[in-house]
Design a protein around this motif. Structure first.
Motif, PDB file in Angstrom:
ATOM      1  N   UNK A   2      55.824  30.147  36.585  1.00  0.00           N
ATOM      2  CA  UNK A   2      56.755  29.231  35.911  1.00  0.00           C
ATOM      3  C   UNK A   2      56.029  28.261  34.984  1.00  0.00           C
ATOM      4  N   UNK A   3      54.721  28.124  35.149  1.00  0.00           N
ATOM      5  CA  UNK A   3      53.945  27.233  34.285  1.00  0.00           C
ATOM      6  C   UNK A   3      53.042  28.019  33.340  1.00  0.00           C
ATOM      7  N   UNK A   4      53.488  29.208  32.941  1.00  0.00           N
ATOM      8  CA  UNK A   4      52.742  29.975  31.935  1.00  0.00           C
ATOM      9  C   UNK A   4      52.630  29.153  30.649  1.00  0.00           C
ATOM     10  N   UNK A   5      53.686  28.405  30.323  1.00  0.00           N
ATOM     11  CA  UNK A   5      53.634  27.406  29.248  1.00  0.00           C
ATOM     12  C   UNK A   5      53.541  26.057  29.948  1.00  0.00           C
ATOM     13  N   UNK A   6      52.414  25.413  29.813  1.00  0.00           N
ATOM     14  CA  UNK A   6      52.134  24.180  30.553  1.00  0.00           C
ATOM     15  C   UNK A   6      52.645  22.971  29.773  1.00  0.00           C
ATOM     16  N   UNK A   7      53.967  22.905  29.618  1.00  0.00           N
ATOM     17  CA  UNK A   7      54.573  21.783  28.901  1.00  0.00           C
ATOM     18  C   UNK A   7      55.266  20.868  29.905  1.00  0.00           C
ATOM     19  N   UNK A  67      58.612  21.941  31.680  1.00  0.00           N
ATOM     20  CA  UNK A  67      58.460  22.909  32.762  1.00  0.00           C
ATOM     21  C   UNK A  67      57.736  22.288  33.956  1.00  0.00           C
ATOM     22  N   UNK A  68      56.765  21.425  33.691  1.00  0.00           N
ATOM     23  CA  UNK A  68      56.012  20.780  34.772  1.00  0.00           C
ATOM     24  C   UNK A  68      56.915  19.890  35.623  1.00  0.00           C
ATOM     25  N   UNK A  69      57.968  19.365  35.030  1.00  0.00           N
ATOM     26  CA  UNK A  69      58.927  18.568  35.790  1.00  0.00           C
ATOM     27  C   UNK A  69      59.967  19.467  36.465  1.00  0.00           C
ATOM     28  N   UNK A  70      60.455  20.458  35.756  1.00  0.00           N
ATOM     29  CA  UNK A  70      61.474  21.341  36.316  1.00  0.00           C
ATOM     30  C   UNK A  70      60.995  22.076  37.562  1.00  0.00           C
ATOM     31  N   UNK A  71      59.685  22.366  37.642  1.00  0.00           N
ATOM     32  CA  UNK A  71      59.191  23.115  38.802  1.00  0.00           C
ATOM     33  C   UNK A  71      59.250  22.315  40.101  1.00  0.00           C
ATOM     34  N   UNK A  72      59.706  21.067  40.044  1.00  0.00           N
ATOM     35  CA  UNK A  72      60.028  20.374  41.281  1.00  0.00           C
ATOM     36  C   UNK A  72      61.130  21.136  42.021  1.00  0.00           C
ATOM     37  N   UNK A  73      61.900  21.926  41.274  1.00  0.00           N
ATOM     38  CA  UNK A  73      62.880  22.865  41.833  1.00  0.00           C
ATOM     39  C   UNK A  73      62.544  24.244  41.267  1.00  0.00           C
ATOM     40  N   UNK A  89      63.468  27.224  41.957  1.00  0.00           N
ATOM     41  CA  UNK A  89      64.643  28.067  41.715  1.00  0.00           C
ATOM     42  C   UNK A  89      65.409  27.625  40.485  1.00  0.00           C
ATOM     43  N   UNK A  90      65.586  26.327  40.346  1.00  0.00           N
ATOM     44  CA  UNK A  90      66.265  25.800  39.159  1.00  0.00           C
ATOM     45  C   UNK A  90      65.476  26.069  37.895  1.00  0.00           C
ATOM     46  N   UNK A  91      64.167  25.893  37.980  1.00  0.00           N
ATOM     47  CA  UNK A  91      63.308  26.161  36.821  1.00  0.00           C
ATOM     48  C   UNK A  91      63.390  27.623  36.421  1.00  0.00           C
ATOM     49  N   UNK A  92      63.384  28.512  37.402  1.00  0.00           N
ATOM     50  CA  UNK A  92      63.447  29.944  37.102  1.00  0.00           C
ATOM     51  C   UNK A  92      64.788  30.294  36.448  1.00  0.00           C
ATOM     52  N   UNK A  93      65.868  29.741  36.954  1.00  0.00           N
ATOM     53  CA  UNK A  93      67.191  30.008  36.376  1.00  0.00           C
ATOM     54  C   UNK A  93      67.260  29.502  34.927  1.00  0.00           C
ATOM     55  N   UNK A  94      66.749  28.308  34.687  1.00  0.00           N
ATOM     56  CA  UNK A  94      66.745  27.747  33.339  1.00  0.00           C
ATOM     57  C   UNK A  94      65.884  28.597  32.415  1.00  0.00           C
ATOM     58  N   UNK A  95      64.781  29.090  32.927  1.00  0.00           N
ATOM     59  CA  UNK A  95      63.862  29.905  32.132  1.00  0.00           C
ATOM     60  C   UNK A  95      64.507  31.217  31.695  1.00  0.00           C
ATOM     61  N   UNK A  96      65.321  31.816  32.543  1.00  0.00           N
ATOM     62  CA  UNK A  96      65.945  33.101  32.211  1.00  0.00           C
ATOM     63  C   UNK A  96      66.804  32.972  30.955  1.00  0.00           C
TER      64      UNK A  96
END
Length: 183
Positions: A19-24, A27-33, A35-42
């Motif tokens: 989920x942090x392939x792009x270290x911005x 994304x660094x904040x969204x990965x606190x969740x 599952x949520x980060x993955x859904x947003x990424x899709x």
């Protein structure tokens, strides 16, 4: 300063480190969740890499949303990304001018996309007149992709503002070149 911590790959389970392939910061904040980060990424990945919408028009729509929301993060990131997809400095100035009601040299379909983005961002959605004009330029698939793009980025700018995501230093020059209004 962000309201939640920015995490690094080392903070994540091995199966979530992608989920942090792009270290911005977003994304660094969204990965606190994760599952949520993955859904947003899709959906974000579909918009950028799989949609059939013209990439320049897509980026102009995103920039319009960032401009009207006064979102430093969205605006700065998509000025840079826009350059990668054919958005020019003249286009960026035209977004600013068109929003202010000043004349531009943009082609009619670009002006229409910007108008749709402004109407959708203001809510509740595009007017009947604007939608019918869009229908004359886009097939159903591209029209849906345009609406998905605009509405997704309306959500992104609210997320950025609520979590108070900081603009990374490497994106600050884009804000300096095209500062957001103070109003």
């Amino acid at each position: 300063m962000a309201r939640l911590p920015y995490l690094d790959k080392a903070d994540l389970a091995p199966e979530d480190q992608d989920l942090l392939a792009r270290n911005i910061n977003l994304f660094r904040c969204l990965v606190n969740s994760p599952g949520g980060a993955r859904a947003q990424h899709v959906l974000g990945h579909y918009i950028r890499h799989k949609s059939k919408l013209d990439p320049r028009l897509r980026e102009m729509a995103i920039l319009q949303v960032g401009w009207v929301a006064r979102s430093p993060y969205e605006w700065s990131h998509h000025v840079k990304i826009g350059y990668d997809f054919g958005v020019t400095d003249a286009d960026i100035q035209a977004i600013i001018d068109d929003t202010a009601g000043r004349p531009t040299n943009l082609e009619p379909v670009a002006k229409l996309v910007l108008r749709a983005a402004r109407e959708i961002a203001a809510g509740p959605g595009a007017s009947e007149e604007t939608f019918e004009a869009l229908r004359a330029h886009f097939d159903n698939e591209r029209l849906v992709d345009l609406v998905i793009t605009i509405t997704f980025y309306c959500a992104v700018v609210r997320l950025l503002a609520t979590l108070q995501i900081d603009v990374e230093p490497e994106y600050m020059p884009y804000l300096e070149k095209y500062p957001l209004p103070k109003d």
